[in-house]
Write an enzyme that holds these catalytic residues in place. Structure first.
Site, PDB file in Angstrom:
ATOM      1  N   SER A  48       0.758  -1.334  -0.145  1.00 58.43           N
ATOM      2  CA  SER A  48      -0.217  -0.062  -0.250  1.00 58.43           C
ATOM      3  C   SER A  48       0.676   0.689   0.122  1.00 58.43           C
ATOM      4  CB  SER A  48      -0.960   0.231   1.786  1.00 58.43           C
ATOM      5  OG  SER A  48      -0.406   0.235   2.575  1.00 58.43           O
ATOM      6  N   HIS A 153      -3.148  -6.443   2.166  1.00 60.48           N
ATOM      7  CA  HIS A 153      -2.404  -7.531   3.085  1.00 60.48           C
ATOM      8  C   HIS A 153      -2.977  -8.007   3.417  1.00 60.48           C
ATOM      9  CE1 HIS A 153       0.258  -3.293   5.020  1.00 60.48           C
ATOM     10  NE2 HIS A 153       0.270  -3.315   3.776  1.00 60.48           N
ATOM     11  N   GLN A 162      -7.067  -1.959   7.335  1.00 58.42           N
ATOM     12  CA  GLN A 162      -6.104  -2.699   6.971  1.00 58.42           C
ATOM     13  C   GLN A 162      -5.108  -3.463   8.090  1.00 58.42           C
ATOM     14  OE1 GLN A 162      -2.833  -0.754   3.684  1.00 58.42           O
ATOM     15  NE2 GLN A 162      -1.355  -1.101   5.674  1.00 58.42           N
ATOM     16  N   GLU A 163      -4.970  -2.396   9.370  1.00 58.86           N
ATOM     17  CA  GLU A 163      -4.408  -3.034   9.853  1.00 58.86           C
ATOM     18  C   GLU A 163      -4.532  -2.860  11.489  1.00 58.86           C
ATOM     19  OE1 GLU A 163      -0.418  -1.669  10.360  1.00 58.86           O
ATOM     20  OE2 GLU A 163      -0.193  -1.749   7.746  1.00 58.86           O
ATOM     21  N   GLU A 206       1.625  -9.512   6.864  1.00 58.23           N
ATOM     22  CA  GLU A 206       2.367  -9.080   8.139  1.00 58.23           C
ATOM     23  C   GLU A 206       2.349  -9.948   8.706  1.00 58.23           C
ATOM     24  OE1 GLU A 206       2.210  -5.006   9.022  1.00 58.23           O
ATOM     25  OE2 GLU A 206       2.745  -4.255   7.345  1.00 58.23           O
ATOM     26  N   ASP A 242      -4.653   1.342  11.402  1.00 58.48           N
ATOM     27  CA  ASP A 242      -3.954   1.770  10.639  1.00 58.48           C
ATOM     28  C   ASP A 242      -4.715   1.555   9.140  1.00 58.48           C
ATOM     29  OD1 ASP A 242      -2.511   2.885   8.297  1.00 58.48           O
ATOM     30  OD2 ASP A 242      -1.084   1.801   7.868  1.00 58.48           O
ATOM     31  N   GLU A 287      -3.778   5.497  12.184  1.00 55.02           N
ATOM     32  CA  GLU A 287      -2.782   6.044  11.088  1.00 55.02           C
ATOM     33  C   GLU A 287      -3.929   6.047   9.519  1.00 55.02           C
ATOM     34  OE1 GLU A 287       0.575   3.524  10.589  1.00 55.02           O
ATOM     35  OE2 GLU A 287       0.438   3.780   8.616  1.00 55.02           O
ATOM     36  N   ASP A 314       0.962   8.897   7.072  1.00 53.71           N
ATOM     37  CA  ASP A 314       2.044   8.098   6.458  1.00 53.71           C
ATOM     38  C   ASP A 314       2.131   8.092   4.863  1.00 53.71           C
ATOM     39  OD1 ASP A 314       3.132   5.200   5.796  1.00 53.71           O
ATOM     40  OD2 ASP A 314       1.832   4.275   5.586  1.00 53.71           O
ATOM     41  N   LYS A 339       9.788   5.915   7.354  1.00 53.87           N
ATOM     42  CA  LYS A 339       9.961   4.279   6.790  1.00 53.87           C
ATOM     43  C   LYS A 339      11.326   4.576   6.192  1.00 53.87           C
ATOM     44  CE  LYS A 339       5.627   2.555   5.828  1.00 53.87           C
ATOM     45  NZ  LYS A 339       3.851   2.053   5.173  1.00 53.87           N
ATOM     46  N   HIS A 367       8.419  -1.273   9.641  1.00 53.67           N
ATOM     47  CA  HIS A 367       9.152  -2.041   9.496  1.00 53.67           C
ATOM     48  C   HIS A 367       7.905  -1.474   7.569  1.00 53.67           C
ATOM     49  CE1 HIS A 367       5.451  -4.417  10.306  1.00 53.67           C
ATOM     50  NE2 HIS A 367       4.261  -3.300  10.730  1.00 53.67           N
ATOM     51  N   ARG A 368       7.569  -2.083   6.592  1.00 51.56           N
ATOM     52  CA  ARG A 368       6.740  -2.663   5.250  1.00 51.56           C
ATOM     53  C   ARG A 368       6.666  -4.135   5.293  1.00 51.56           C
ATOM     54  NH1 ARG A 368       6.982   1.894   2.177  1.00 51.56           N
ATOM     55  NH2 ARG A 368       4.930   1.179   1.274  1.00 51.56           N
ATOM     56  N   SER A 369       5.084  -3.964   4.902  1.00 50.68           N
ATOM     57  CA  SER A 369       4.624  -5.440   4.605  1.00 50.68           C
ATOM     58  C   SER A 369       5.646  -6.780   3.873  1.00 50.68           C
ATOM     59  CB  SER A 369       3.333  -5.540   4.333  1.00 50.68           C
ATOM     60  OG  SER A 369       3.420  -5.153   2.389  1.00 50.68           O
ATOM     61  N   LYS A 390       6.947  -0.001  14.404  1.00 54.35           N
ATOM     62  CA  LYS A 390       5.502  -0.829  14.199  1.00 54.35           C
ATOM     63  C   LYS A 390       6.289  -2.011  13.710  1.00 54.35           C
ATOM     64  CE  LYS A 390       2.596   0.091  10.591  1.00 54.35           C
ATOM     65  NZ  LYS A 390       0.979   0.288   9.890  1.00 54.35           N
TER      66      LYS A 390
HETATM   67  P1  PGA Z   1       3.275  -1.300   3.163  1.00 57.51           P
HETATM   68  O1  PGA Z   1       2.282  -1.094   4.599  1.00 57.51           O
HETATM   69  O2  PGA Z   1       4.476  -1.214   3.410  1.00 57.51           O
HETATM   70  O3  PGA Z   1       2.156  -2.089   2.261  1.00 57.51           O
HETATM   71  O4  PGA Z   1       3.682   0.661   2.327  1.00 57.51           O
HETATM   72  C1  PGA Z   1       2.157  -0.682   5.431  1.00 57.51           C
HETATM   73  C2  PGA Z   1       1.781   0.723   5.964  1.00 57.51           C
HETATM   74  O5  PGA Z   1       0.654   1.360   5.859  1.00 57.51           O
HETATM   75  O6  PGA Z   1       1.844   1.191   7.267  1.00 57.51           O
HETATM   76 ZN    ZN Z   2      -0.332   2.604   6.648  1.00 51.50          ZN
END
Ligand code: PGA
Ligand code: ZN
Length: 422
Positions: A48, A153, A162-163, A206, A242, A287, A314, A339, A367-369, A390
């Site tokens: 994402s 994800h 997403q999270e 993740e 998130d 987020e 983000d 990031k 981190h990233r996914s 995270k």
């Molecule tokens: P991504 O997602 O690493 O797939 O971009 C993580 C996030 O959105 O925080």
């Molecule tokens: Zn995010």
């Protein structure tokens, strides 16, 4: 004797999705004691991804990046003192020659930048957090644990959001916080099984559970799991989200499309919806509640929610100092995701951290996914005193970061403290 770069070795490796990414080894000579030392780092990748991130790989993918590292970058960096981080990061920009690393790839840039720092630290016989952060690097971040997930994800029937995240704010030690998140992860599985007899135990990218639940039912599960675990461990564990709402935003319709919820929301409705979630579920962290261009919407939400909740940007900021500056001016958020591969070098990442801190904006190293077992971000969080990280809850590439923080906490001994929210 200062450690000088002798070689830069790029390599194509697998990430946690089985996609190719780049790993870099930097060999140095000199420094304390050892003649030859080296540093290794690998770049992650997101799914994402924000529009304002640097390009991860140029046309031709990892192989094209590797060619550029061998032909263009390595010859210019060999001979430079490895501790001259800013000079090296500046050279990466200069040699790439574009504003978004579209020639060499941001992932090659960030892996080189981090591997250089690791090599310089190793030549001095210091752990990375100490090399970058000095004697003041004694604070461990609170871990945000992604325990249930959907969106980009996970599969089709999972939630749109997403999270779904647990945050053990009350933990006095990092190790207790990490295990509290693992406990929430386990509890969430049990609660999902109670709601859905057909749950197969499926997980997203993740390792967060990816159930066939709508957004509100998933939030109910998260809130209950956090509350129960808080009771068991004896400290505060709060829920967060998130939303990754850029992924669900339809720019043509100017609406957030909730496929699972079978509802579309415009900007105003989205703000009201998020405010209601914050109140109902006592969320302490949200987020990307709005899409990556909506500075004003972010500002309105932050104004209304900032007393009880962190509103974190983000995709909105993309770890970019210019975008962060713009956002801070209008009060768009009170937290920022950090990031390194969104911006491409350690120096650029540190600049974003410094700017955020100056404005009391909470920094969240992330981190990233798509990840690798590289644990550099664990060191960055301690080095720069970022109060949140995270990094997931389970899975080898996630626990690599958590376990490194457990080791750092042990190494710091009595000096170790948990991070404070600015
Ligand atoms: P991504 O997602 O690493 O797939 O971009 C993580 C996030 O959105 O925080
Ligand atoms: Zn995010």
């Amino acid at each position: 004797m200062r450690a000088v770069i002798k070689n830069i070795i790029p390599r194509k490796i697998l990430d946690s999705r089985g996609d190719p990414t780049i790993e870099i080894e930097v060999v140095v000579r000199g420094g304390r004691g050892a003649n030859v030392s080296f540093g290794r780092a690998a770049a992650p990748s997101g799914v994402s991804k924000g529009k304002h991130e640097v390009i991860d790989f140029p046309e031709g993918g990892v192989d094209a990046s590797i060619k550029k590292v061998r032909g263009l970058i390595a010859p210019k960096l060999i001979g430079i003192v490895a501790s001259e981080q800013e000079k090296i990061d500046g050279l990466l920009h200069e040699l790439d020659g574009t504003s978004n690393f579209s020639k060499i790839g941001g992932n090659a840039a960030v892996a080189i930048s981090m591997a250089v720092a690791r090599a310089a630290a190793s030549a001095l016989g210091k752990p990375l957090y100490r090399y970058l952060g000095g004697g003041r690097a004694v604070r461990l971040p609170h871990p945000l644990g992604n325990v249930l997930g959907g969106g980009a994800h996970a599969g089709k029937m999972a939630p749109d959001i997403q999270e779904f995240i647990s945050i053990p704010f009350g933990a006095k030690r990092f190790v207790d916080a990490a295990f509290a998140n693992a406990q929430v992860h386990k509890k969430v599985k049990t609660l999902i099984e109670a709601e859905d007899m057909t749950f197969t135990g499926g997980k997203g990218d993740e390792a967060a559970w990816a159930p066939n639940l709508n957004n509100l039912d998933a939030l109910g599960v998260l809130a209950r799991a956090c509350e129960e675990v808080a009771g068991e461990v004896g400290f505060e564990v709060r829920p967060g989200l998130d939303v990754a709402s850029t992924s669900m935003y339809n720019a043509k319709k100017q609406k957030y499309v909730y496929e699972r919820g079978s509802v579309n929301r415009d900007g105003g409705e989205q703000i009201d919806f998020i405010l209601k979630l914050i109140k109902t579920y006592k969320l302490s962290y949200v987020e990307d509640p709005l899409h990556e261009e909506d500075f004003d919407g972010f500002a309105e939400l932050t104004r209304k929610a900032k007393k009880q909740c962190l509103i974190c940007g983000d995709d909105l900021f993309a770890t970019n100092v210019g975008r962060l500056q713009k956002g801070l001016k209008v009060g768009a958020a009170n937290a920022v995701l950090i990031k390194p591969n969104q911006i491409g070098t350690l120096s650029d990442t540190l600049a974003a951290v410094k700017l955020a801190k100056k404005h009391d904006c909470v920094t969240v190293v992330s981190h990233r996914s798509g990840e690798t077992p590289d644990e550099t971000i664990a060191h960055l969080a301690v080095a720069w005193g970022c109060p949140l990280i995270k990094a997931g809850v389970a899975g080898g590439e996630r626990v690599a970061k958590l376990n490194e923080l457990i080791r750092i906490e042990e190494e710091l001994g009595k000096e170790a403290k948990m991070g404070i929210l600015q």
